[in-house]
Design an enzyme around this catalytic site. Structure first.
Site, PDB file in Angstrom:
ATOM      1  N   ASN A   1      -5.627   1.971 -13.339  1.00 20.96           N
ATOM      2  CA  ASN A   1      -4.626   1.013 -12.877  1.00 20.96           C
ATOM      3  C   ASN A   1      -3.221   1.594 -13.029  1.00 20.96           C
ATOM      4  O   ASN A   1      -2.966   2.434 -13.879  1.00 20.96           O
ATOM      5  CB  ASN A   1      -4.735  -0.297 -13.673  1.00 20.96           C
ATOM      6  CG  ASN A   1      -3.841  -1.374 -13.095  1.00 20.96           C
ATOM      7  OD1 ASN A   1      -3.699  -1.494 -11.879  1.00 20.96           O
ATOM      8  ND2 ASN A   1      -3.209  -2.161 -13.955  1.00 20.96           N
TER       9      ASN A   1
ATOM     10  N   ARG B   1      -5.846  -8.797  -8.223  1.00 17.46           N
ATOM     11  CA  ARG B   1      -6.971  -9.570  -8.770  1.00 17.46           C
ATOM     12  C   ARG B   1      -7.488  -8.886 -10.021  1.00 17.46           C
ATOM     13  O   ARG B   1      -7.323  -7.673 -10.167  1.00 17.46           O
ATOM     14  CB  ARG B   1      -8.105  -9.657  -7.737  1.00 17.46           C
ATOM     15  CG  ARG B   1      -7.729 -10.422  -6.493  1.00 17.46           C
ATOM     16  CD  ARG B   1      -7.949 -11.892  -6.717  1.00 17.46           C
ATOM     17  NE  ARG B   1      -7.568 -12.685  -5.560  1.00 17.46           N
ATOM     18  CZ  ARG B   1      -7.691 -14.010  -5.521  1.00 17.46           C
ATOM     19  NH1 ARG B   1      -8.182 -14.678  -6.544  1.00 17.46           N
ATOM     20  NH2 ARG B   1      -7.315 -14.675  -4.457  1.00 17.46           N
TER      21      ARG B   1
ATOM     22  N   GLU C   1       6.341   5.883  -9.311  1.00 19.35           N
ATOM     23  CA  GLU C   1       4.914   5.621  -9.076  1.00 19.35           C
ATOM     24  C   GLU C   1       4.337   6.587  -8.049  1.00 19.35           C
ATOM     25  O   GLU C   1       3.237   7.126  -8.237  1.00 19.35           O
ATOM     26  CB  GLU C   1       4.713   4.193  -8.560  1.00 19.35           C
ATOM     27  CG  GLU C   1       4.949   3.123  -9.590  1.00 19.35           C
ATOM     28  CD  GLU C   1       4.686   1.728  -9.054  1.00 19.35           C
ATOM     29  OE1 GLU C   1       4.320   0.869  -9.843  1.00 19.35           O
ATOM     30  OE2 GLU C   1       4.856   1.496  -7.835  1.00 19.35           O
TER      31      GLU C   1
ATOM     32  N   GLY D   1       0.802  -1.229   0.000  1.00 17.30           N
ATOM     33  CA  GLY D   1       0.000   0.000   0.000  1.00 17.30           C
ATOM     34  C   GLY D   1       0.828   1.269   0.000  1.00 17.30           C
ATOM     35  O   GLY D   1       0.340   2.333   0.411  1.00 17.30           O
TER      36      GLY D   1
ATOM     37  N   GLU E   1     -11.742  -4.927 -19.964  1.00 14.22           N
ATOM     38  CA  GLU E   1     -11.751  -6.410 -19.936  1.00 14.22           C
ATOM     39  C   GLU E   1     -10.425  -6.981 -20.435  1.00 14.22           C
ATOM     40  O   GLU E   1     -10.106  -8.133 -20.122  1.00 14.22           O
ATOM     41  CB  GLU E   1     -12.883  -6.994 -20.792  1.00 14.22           C
ATOM     42  CG  GLU E   1     -14.247  -6.348 -20.665  1.00 14.22           C
ATOM     43  CD  GLU E   1     -14.301  -5.014 -21.375  1.00 14.22           C
ATOM     44  OE1 GLU E   1     -13.933  -4.937 -22.560  1.00 14.22           O
ATOM     45  OE2 GLU E   1     -14.693  -4.021 -20.726  1.00 14.22           O
TER      46      GLU E   1
ATOM     47  N   HIS F   1       0.767   0.415 -13.508  1.00  8.26           N
ATOM     48  CA  HIS F   1       1.558  -0.744 -13.931  1.00  8.26           C
ATOM     49  C   HIS F   1       3.040  -0.378 -13.920  1.00  8.26           C
ATOM     50  O   HIS F   1       3.423   0.651 -14.498  1.00  8.26           O
ATOM     51  CB  HIS F   1       1.114  -1.199 -15.326  1.00  8.26           C
ATOM     52  CG  HIS F   1       1.769  -2.471 -15.731  1.00  8.26           C
ATOM     53  ND1 HIS F   1       1.366  -3.707 -15.254  1.00  8.26           N
ATOM     54  CD2 HIS F   1       2.844  -2.713 -16.528  1.00  8.26           C
ATOM     55  CE1 HIS F   1       2.135  -4.642 -15.765  1.00  8.26           C
ATOM     56  NE2 HIS F   1       3.042  -4.072 -16.539  1.00  8.26           N
TER      57      HIS F   1
HETATM   58  C1  GRF Z   1       3.339  -1.358  -7.543  1.00 10.32           C
HETATM   59  O1  GRF Z   1       4.634  -1.496  -8.073  1.00 10.32           O
HETATM   60  C2  GRF Z   1       2.301  -1.452  -8.624  1.00 10.32           C
HETATM   61  O2  GRF Z   1       2.711  -0.887  -9.823  1.00 10.32           O
HETATM   62  C3  GRF Z   1       2.204  -2.952  -8.767  1.00 10.32           C
HETATM   63  O3  GRF Z   1       2.231  -3.431  -7.445  1.00 10.32           O
HETATM   64  C4  GRF Z   1       2.995  -2.538  -6.636  1.00 10.32           C
HETATM   65  C5  GRF Z   1       2.167  -2.148  -5.460  1.00 10.32           C
HETATM   66  O4  GRF Z   1       2.912  -1.531  -4.466  1.00 10.32           O
HETATM   67  N1  GRF Z   1       1.044  -3.324  -9.528  1.00 10.32           N
HETATM   68  P1  GRF Z   1       2.184  -0.911  -3.179  1.00 10.32           P
HETATM   69  O5  GRF Z   1       1.255  -1.980  -2.593  1.00 10.32           O
HETATM   70  O6  GRF Z   1       1.445   0.308  -3.617  1.00 10.32           O
HETATM   71  O7  GRF Z   1       3.316  -0.593  -2.239  1.00 10.32           O
END
Ligand code: GRF
Length: 212
Positions: A115, A99, A182, A20, A150, A117
């Site tokens: 989302n 999921r 991110e 998180g 989808e 990625h």
């Molecule tokens: C992130 O790198 C996201 O891009 C990937 O899972 C990770 C989640 O990290 N899908 P967090 O749970 O936000 O620390």
């Protein structure tokens, strides 16, 4: 505790499965007044996700699901959609949610499920994108924010940020650099969404983000 993101304009639910840290970045930016987003619900697909503690510390309501709940994935998605609607969420924000989101959620939130990625889509789709990019020896990778549909990891791209992979980096170095991007990019994109500056073309194929 009172929800420390409360009172902001765009109401979102954040979907998590793990640490998180991206949820935390959104909480922090919102609490600092730099992001006009109220997190009305955190949905976790796992009871042991550390992100649940982060949500609780910020006073955000949680819906905690478990593996057994997903044995009937359709029913699990119906439950999530209902909870998000009841919480008055306008957008769903996936942040490390491991999921699939299925039609009960996607139909309840058309073009409103976002989302994150950890690679430059369409390269390195799937759950091990950082490792896969590292193993491929790419010199440039990065982060993508896109709308979920989808087609797994194929929805309209809202924003991307590239990262040069430096000589001698370990997988840990790469992960750290990806996460740092991110934590900046996701709140920035959510700020554009909150400002109504992210649109989808009528054919549903392309997202246009003014200012990304
Ligand atoms: C992130 O790198 C996201 O891009 C990937 O899972 C990770 C989640 O990290 N899908 P967090 O749970 O936000 O620390």
């Amino acid at each position: 505790m009172e929800n420390i993101t409360a009172g902001k304009s765009l109401k979102v639910a954040v979907l998590i499965s793990g640490s998180g840290s991206n949820l935390q970045a959104i909480i922090d930016e919102s609490a600092a007044g730099r992001l006009d987003v109220e997190i009305v619900l955190v949905v976790s697909s796992r009871p042991d996700a550390y992100g649940i503690k982060r949500a609780q510390a910020a006073g955000i309501p949680t819906l905690v699901m478990c593996k057994e709940d997903y044995a009937n994935a359709q029913a699990a998605n119906e439950r999530i959609a209902k909870a998000c609607k009841e919480a008055a969420a306008e957008y769903l924000v996936m942040a490390g949610y491991m999921r699939m989101v299925l039609p009960p959620v996607l139909d309840a939130y058309p073009n409103k499920v976002i989302n994150l990625h950890p690679a430059l889509l369409p390269s390195f789709k799937g759950a091990h994108a950082i490792q896969d990019a590292f193993d491929a020896g790419v010199k440039v990778t990065g982060v993508t924010v896109h709308l979920a549909n989808e087609d797994y990891d194929k929805g309209p791209i809202i924003a991307q940020r590239a990262l040069a992979v430096e000589e001698g980096w370990s997988i840990d170095d790469l992960e750290e650099a990806i996460h740092a991007i991110e934590h900046k990019l996701y709140p920035e994109v959510l700020a554009l969404v909150a400002a109504g500056r992210v649109k989808v073309t009528p054919d549903g194929k392309t997202a246009i983000a003014q200012g990304a």
